[in-house]
Motif scaffolding. Structure first.
Motif, PDB file in Angstrom:
ATOM      1  N   PHE A  83       0.684  -1.163   0.141  1.00 18.69           N
ATOM      2  CA  PHE A  83       0.038   0.112  -0.225  1.00 18.69           C
ATOM      3  C   PHE A  83       0.832   1.226  -0.106  1.00 18.69           C
ATOM      4  O   PHE A  83       0.459   2.292  -0.562  1.00 18.69           O
ATOM      5  N   VAL A  84       1.989   1.308   0.762  1.00 22.20           N
ATOM      6  CA  VAL A  84       2.837   2.310   1.024  1.00 22.20           C
ATOM      7  C   VAL A  84       3.570   2.543  -0.415  1.00 22.20           C
ATOM      8  O   VAL A  84       3.813   3.584  -0.937  1.00 22.20           O
ATOM      9  N   PHE A  85       4.081   1.270  -0.915  1.00 22.57           N
ATOM     10  CA  PHE A  85       4.769   1.484  -2.330  1.00 22.57           C
ATOM     11  C   PHE A  85       3.885   2.179  -3.206  1.00 22.57           C
ATOM     12  O   PHE A  85       4.228   2.724  -3.985  1.00 22.57           O
ATOM     13  N   LYS A  91       3.138   9.292  -5.577  1.00 25.65           N
ATOM     14  CA  LYS A  91       3.759  10.743  -4.989  1.00 25.65           C
ATOM     15  C   LYS A  91       4.845  11.247  -6.190  1.00 25.65           C
ATOM     16  O   LYS A  91       4.892  12.497  -6.540  1.00 25.65           O
ATOM     17  N   PHE A  92       5.744  10.271  -6.613  1.00 27.33           N
ATOM     18  CA  PHE A  92       6.654  10.473  -7.602  1.00 27.33           C
ATOM     19  C   PHE A  92       6.531  10.399  -8.779  1.00 27.33           C
ATOM     20  O   PHE A  92       7.627  10.741  -9.700  1.00 27.33           O
ATOM     21  N   ASN A 162       9.817  11.412   4.551  1.00 23.40           N
ATOM     22  CA  ASN A 162      10.700  11.403   5.728  1.00 23.40           C
ATOM     23  C   ASN A 162      11.995  12.324   6.258  1.00 23.40           C
ATOM     24  O   ASN A 162      12.328  12.801   5.243  1.00 23.40           O
ATOM     25  N   LYS A 163      12.487  12.648   7.446  1.00 19.61           N
ATOM     26  CA  LYS A 163      13.406  13.553   7.502  1.00 19.61           C
ATOM     27  C   LYS A 163      14.817  13.195   6.646  1.00 19.61           C
ATOM     28  O   LYS A 163      15.480  13.967   6.143  1.00 19.61           O
ATOM     29  N   LEU A 164      15.137  12.093   6.515  1.00 18.63           N
ATOM     30  CA  LEU A 164      16.140  11.415   5.700  1.00 18.63           C
ATOM     31  C   LEU A 164      16.066  11.721   4.215  1.00 18.63           C
ATOM     32  O   LEU A 164      17.108  12.218   3.720  1.00 18.63           O
ATOM     33  N   LEU A 165      14.880  11.447   3.867  1.00 19.46           N
ATOM     34  CA  LEU A 165      14.851  11.891   2.426  1.00 19.46           C
ATOM     35  C   LEU A 165      14.716  13.345   2.136  1.00 19.46           C
ATOM     36  O   LEU A 165      15.396  13.669   1.048  1.00 19.46           O
ATOM     37  N   LEU A 201      15.342   5.640  -2.531  1.00 23.57           N
ATOM     38  CA  LEU A 201      15.625   6.048  -1.206  1.00 23.57           C
ATOM     39  C   LEU A 201      14.419   5.993  -0.244  1.00 23.57           C
ATOM     40  O   LEU A 201      14.316   5.464   0.826  1.00 23.57           O
ATOM     41  N   ALA A 202      13.268   6.614  -0.829  1.00 21.11           N
ATOM     42  CA  ALA A 202      12.157   6.375   0.027  1.00 21.11           C
ATOM     43  C   ALA A 202      11.732   5.105   0.354  1.00 21.11           C
ATOM     44  O   ALA A 202      11.137   4.612   1.311  1.00 21.11           O
ATOM     45  N   ILE A 203      11.745   4.163  -0.662  1.00 20.12           N
ATOM     46  CA  ILE A 203      11.426   2.802  -0.528  1.00 20.12           C
ATOM     47  C   ILE A 203      12.241   2.065   0.337  1.00 20.12           C
ATOM     48  O   ILE A 203      11.754   1.400   1.487  1.00 20.12           O
TER      49      ILE A 203
END
Length: 332
Positions: A83-85, A91-92, A162-165, A201-203
């Motif tokens: 679902f998140v994928f 999103k992108f 997220n913050k890392l991204l 990176l997001a995944i």
């Protein structure tokens, strides 16, 4: 189960060879068909079943049962992760022909991250037996959170970076369009990331959050790091094909989160009972055959009720649209 260093090396080498074959076949960017996804999904599941039967032949019923229980649990959790994928891809705005490459690299990142988590989990468990209380409490809390998210239909929300991204985007910058499968390009004399790199990176980074519930869950079914690793590996390596195979069915699995919450809550209780037993408290422990049967039953019931509910909802929506069309015709 006594696993020698040679067996570990052979297993990792075999998995790397399978990954290389998968990468070689899917190296050319293309839109994955349902037929291709179906064939490869069947291949990965068949390989997992063969591995489990090998454990049964050489290790006995206990490790084989633990592997199948762990594999099915990790596979079901992976379906929820899809679902998140889907949200990330939307999103992108990832072009269909590049989605299989994004998922392939994302799965490789996930395997590396989970290997680290598995090793850390094994070290902690061997040193601190009371950690089972923490794992059990965390899984019960996660089960409750899944129910709350399902009630508020969290899967319909947009993906939030997220913050890392965000930090990586600020550090390197991002190109305004895709450049094939390139991860970096030079733009105005500066090396910047492409959207392809951002999606990967997001995944990959999102899987860190997924591992927080999946690793404790499988350690609730087996304490053997070898089984934990192989169950995770087989569950993840078929994830890319599963994405394309059931992508259209994801929205129809409306009760999946409820089923997963029951499974995680069940494993959480199992961990707490095990911790109490290890502490000398006389409490019943849940066997692996019972755990395996319970997990399969919950997933089967969840799938059937989800499809029925989706079909009923579609029929009601079609009836409403028909009534609305009739009202429009009358007013005209």
């Amino acid at each position: 189960m006594n696993v020698t260093l040679n067996i570990w090396v052979l297993t990792v080498a075999a998995l790397c060879a399978l990954i290389a074959v998968d990468f070689f076949i899917g190296r050319k960017p293309h839109e994955v068909s349902i037929k291709e996804a179906g064939i490869w999904s069947a291949v990965w599941i068949a390989l997992a079943v063969l591995f489990g039967l090998g454990l049964l032949a050489f290790g006995g019923a206990q490790p084989a049962g633990e592997f199948f229980a762990g594999f099915i649990t990790e596979k079901s959790l992976s379906v929820d992760n899809l679902f998140v994928f889907v949200l990330i891809m939307a999103k992108f705005s990832v072009p269909p022909q590049y989605q299989q490459r994004v998922l392939m690299i994302g799965v490789l990142i996930a395997l590396v991250l989970r290997t680290v988590f598995i090793a850390a989990g094994a070290a902690i468990i061997s040193t601190f037996s009371w950690v089972f209380y923490l794992f059990g409490a965390f899984l019960i809390w996660t089960a409750w959170k899944l129910v709350q998210d399902a009630r508020h239909d969290q899967h319909d929300e947009e993906y939030e970076e997220n913050k890392l991204l965000k930090a990586a985007e600020e550090r390197f910058g991002v190109a305004d369009r895709y450049h094939g499968t390139k991860l970096f390009i030079v733009e105005n004399g500066k090396r910047v990331m492409t959207p392809m790199m951002v999606v990967m990176l997001a995944i990959g980074s999102t899987d860190v959050l997924f591992a927080l519930d999946s690793i404790p869950a499988i350690y609730g079914l087996t304490k053997d790091p070898y089984i934990v690793f192989t169950a995770n590996a087989f569950a993840l390596m078929g994830l890319r094909q599963l994405y394309f195979l059931i992508g259209g069915l994801l929205k129809r699995l409306v009760h999946l989160s409820y089923g997963l919450s029951i499974i995680l809550g069940f494993i959480g209780v199992k961990l707490v009972l095990h911790a109490l037993h290890e502490s000398g408290v006389h409490v019943p422990e849940i066997s692996i055959p019972f755990s395996l049967g319970f997990i399969v039953l919950v997933l089967a019931v969840t799938t059937v009720t989800s499809l029925r509910a989706s079909k009923k909802q579609a029929l009601e929506q079609g009836a409403d649209e028909t009534d609305a069309a009739r009202e429009t015709d009358r007013s005209a």
